[in-house]
Design a protein around this motif. Sequence first.
Motif, PDB file in Angstrom:
ATOM      1  N   UNK A   1       0.846  -1.178   0.000  1.00 39.31           N
ATOM      2  CA  UNK A   1       0.000   0.000   0.000  1.00 39.31           C
ATOM      3  C   UNK A   1       0.886   1.235   0.000  1.00 39.31           C
ATOM      4  N   UNK A   2       0.597   2.150  -0.920  1.00 36.31           N
ATOM      5  CA  UNK A   2       1.282   3.439  -0.975  1.00 36.31           C
ATOM      6  C   UNK A   2       0.325   4.472  -0.412  1.00 36.31           C
ATOM      7  N   UNK A   3       0.794   5.288   0.531  1.00 38.13           N
ATOM      8  CA  UNK A   3      -0.004   6.367   1.106  1.00 38.13           C
ATOM      9  C   UNK A   3       0.858   7.610   1.187  1.00 38.13           C
ATOM     10  N   UNK A   4       0.260   8.744   0.815  1.00 35.31           N
ATOM     11  CA  UNK A   4       1.008   9.986   0.845  1.00 35.31           C
ATOM     12  C   UNK A   4       0.042  11.155   0.978  1.00 35.31           C
ATOM     13  N   UNK A   5       0.516  12.222   1.575  1.00 37.20           N
ATOM     14  CA  UNK A   5      -0.255  13.454   1.636  1.00 37.20           C
ATOM     15  C   UNK A   5       0.265  14.369   0.539  1.00 37.20           C
ATOM     16  N   UNK A   6      -0.530  14.526  -0.496  1.00 38.70           N
ATOM     17  CA  UNK A   6      -0.192  15.430  -1.587  1.00 38.70           C
ATOM     18  C   UNK A   6      -0.782  16.801  -1.281  1.00 38.70           C
ATOM     19  N   UNK A   7      -0.520  17.772  -2.138  1.00 41.10           N
ATOM     20  CA  UNK A   7      -1.020  19.138  -1.922  1.00 41.10           C
ATOM     21  C   UNK A   7      -2.537  19.181  -1.912  1.00 41.10           C
ATOM     22  N   UNK A   8      -3.193  18.246  -2.611  1.00 44.42           N
ATOM     23  CA  UNK A   8      -4.649  18.217  -2.662  1.00 44.42           C
ATOM     24  C   UNK A   8      -5.271  17.400  -1.544  1.00 44.42           C
ATOM     25  N   UNK A   9      -4.475  16.625  -0.803  1.00 44.24           N
ATOM     26  CA  UNK A   9      -4.998  15.799   0.269  1.00 44.24           C
ATOM     27  C   UNK A   9      -4.373  14.413   0.267  1.00 44.24           C
ATOM     28  N   UNK A  10      -5.006  13.482   0.948  1.00 44.40           N
ATOM     29  CA  UNK A  10      -4.493  12.121   1.122  1.00 44.40           C
ATOM     30  C   UNK A  10      -4.746  11.271  -0.112  1.00 44.40           C
ATOM     31  N   UNK A  11      -3.713  10.488  -0.510  1.00 48.85           N
ATOM     32  CA  UNK A  11      -3.867   9.516  -1.590  1.00 48.85           C
ATOM     33  C   UNK A  11      -3.451   8.137  -1.055  1.00 48.85           C
ATOM     34  N   UNK A  12      -4.256   7.133  -1.379  1.00 48.26           N
ATOM     35  CA  UNK A  12      -3.985   5.735  -1.040  1.00 48.26           C
ATOM     36  C   UNK A  12      -3.976   4.932  -2.332  1.00 48.26           C
ATOM     37  N   UNK A  13      -2.933   4.132  -2.531  1.00 47.28           N
ATOM     38  CA  UNK A  13      -2.839   3.312  -3.738  1.00 47.28           C
ATOM     39  C   UNK A  13      -2.489   1.884  -3.334  1.00 47.28           C
ATOM     40  N   UNK A  14      -3.415   0.933  -3.520  1.00 46.43           N
ATOM     41  CA  UNK A  14      -3.055  -0.469  -3.289  1.00 46.43           C
ATOM     42  C   UNK A  14      -2.111  -0.934  -4.391  1.00 46.43           C
ATOM     43  N   UNK A  15      -1.022  -1.601  -4.022  1.00 46.51           N
ATOM     44  CA  UNK A  15      -0.019  -2.037  -4.986  1.00 46.51           C
ATOM     45  C   UNK A  15      -0.003  -3.564  -5.028  1.00 46.51           C
ATOM     46  N   UNK A  16      -0.044  -4.096  -6.234  1.00 47.33           N
ATOM     47  CA  UNK A  16       0.003  -5.531  -6.436  1.00 47.33           C
ATOM     48  C   UNK A  16       1.335  -5.864  -7.105  1.00 47.33           C
ATOM     49  N   UNK A  17       2.196  -6.603  -6.410  1.00 52.21           N
ATOM     50  CA  UNK A  17       3.547  -6.843  -6.893  1.00 52.21           C
ATOM     51  C   UNK A  17       3.783  -8.267  -7.329  1.00 52.21           C
ATOM     52  N   UNK A  18       4.664  -8.403  -8.324  1.00 50.31           N
ATOM     53  CA  UNK A  18       5.085  -9.701  -8.819  1.00 50.31           C
ATOM     54  C   UNK A  18       6.488  -9.545  -9.399  1.00 50.31           C
ATOM     55  N   UNK A  19       7.378 -10.443  -9.031  1.00 52.59           N
ATOM     56  CA  UNK A  19       8.703 -10.474  -9.640  1.00 52.59           C
ATOM     57  C   UNK A  19       8.945 -11.883 -10.153  1.00 52.59           C
ATOM     58  N   UNK A  20       9.430 -11.973 -11.391  1.00 50.57           N
ATOM     59  CA  UNK A  20       9.699 -13.276 -11.992  1.00 50.57           C
ATOM     60  C   UNK A  20      10.964 -13.182 -12.828  1.00 50.57           C
ATOM     61  N   UNK A  21      11.814 -14.188 -12.714  1.00 44.10           N
ATOM     62  CA  UNK A  21      12.997 -14.311 -13.566  1.00 44.10           C
ATOM     63  C   UNK A  21      13.025 -15.745 -14.077  1.00 44.10           C
ATOM     64  N   UNK A  22      13.151 -15.912 -15.388  1.00 45.11           N
ATOM     65  CA  UNK A  22      13.126 -17.245 -15.988  1.00 45.11           C
ATOM     66  C   UNK A  22      14.348 -18.052 -15.560  1.00 45.11           C
ATOM     67  N   UNK A  23      14.252 -19.353 -15.717  1.00 39.44           N
ATOM     68  CA  UNK A  23      15.336 -20.252 -15.307  1.00 39.44           C
ATOM     69  C   UNK A  23      16.636 -19.949 -16.053  1.00 39.44           C
ATOM     70  N   UNK A  24      16.545 -19.554 -17.322  1.00 39.09           N
ATOM     71  CA  UNK A  24      17.758 -19.235 -18.083  1.00 39.09           C
ATOM     72  C   UNK A  24      18.221 -17.783 -17.861  1.00 39.09           C
ATOM     73  N   UNK A  25      17.502 -17.042 -17.007  1.00 39.05           N
ATOM     74  CA  UNK A  25      17.821 -15.661 -16.603  1.00 39.05           C
ATOM     75  C   UNK A  25      17.780 -14.671 -17.758  1.00 39.05           C
ATOM     76  N   UNK A  26      17.056 -14.999 -18.831  1.00 39.15           N
ATOM     77  CA  UNK A  26      16.950 -14.077 -19.959  1.00 39.15           C
ATOM     78  C   UNK A  26      15.689 -13.218 -19.895  1.00 39.15           C
TER      79      UNK A  26
END
Length: 153
Positions: free
Chosen positions: A1-26
């Motif tokens: 979750x990303x949360x920040x107070x911007x000049x216009x007010x509060x912003x909340x952003x749910x973040x969905x993460x995934x990291x993948x590297x193939x077996x041959x690393x290409x």
Amino acid sequence: MYANTEKYGLILVPIFGLYYKSANKKFEANLNLPIIGDINYKTGKKTWVGMRFDGLGTTYTLKNQSYSANGAYVSKTSNELVSYLRFRLSKSIYLNTKVGYAVSRNYKVFDADDKIDLALSSFYFGDKRTQLNERFKDGAIFKMELFYRLHFD
């Protein structure tokens, strides 16, 4: 979750993460959506081809501007989709050459007192702000980036 107070007010952003590297690393995919997404394929010993999405916005205070007696701020939003070629110049120094397009590119200026109730990702609740400038147009992007990568053995 990303949360920040911007000049216009509060912003909340749910973040969905995934990291993948193939077996041959290409093939590599590094996704932190809806903010950043990067996929690339190693085509040679020192070269990659890839695609990247950047969708994070921010706000900045404007000083010494004639938009408002109370001051003003700019709200920057730009969803950028680019393809790139990456070159490794040394163990830690890389060069990215990018070409792409910016969608929903906005640099909106508002009075400093113009606020919203809440921003949830790209949805703004209680947004009764009045934009003080003209809208920017979407358009092409050309970039060159030089970056340093840390290695932890």
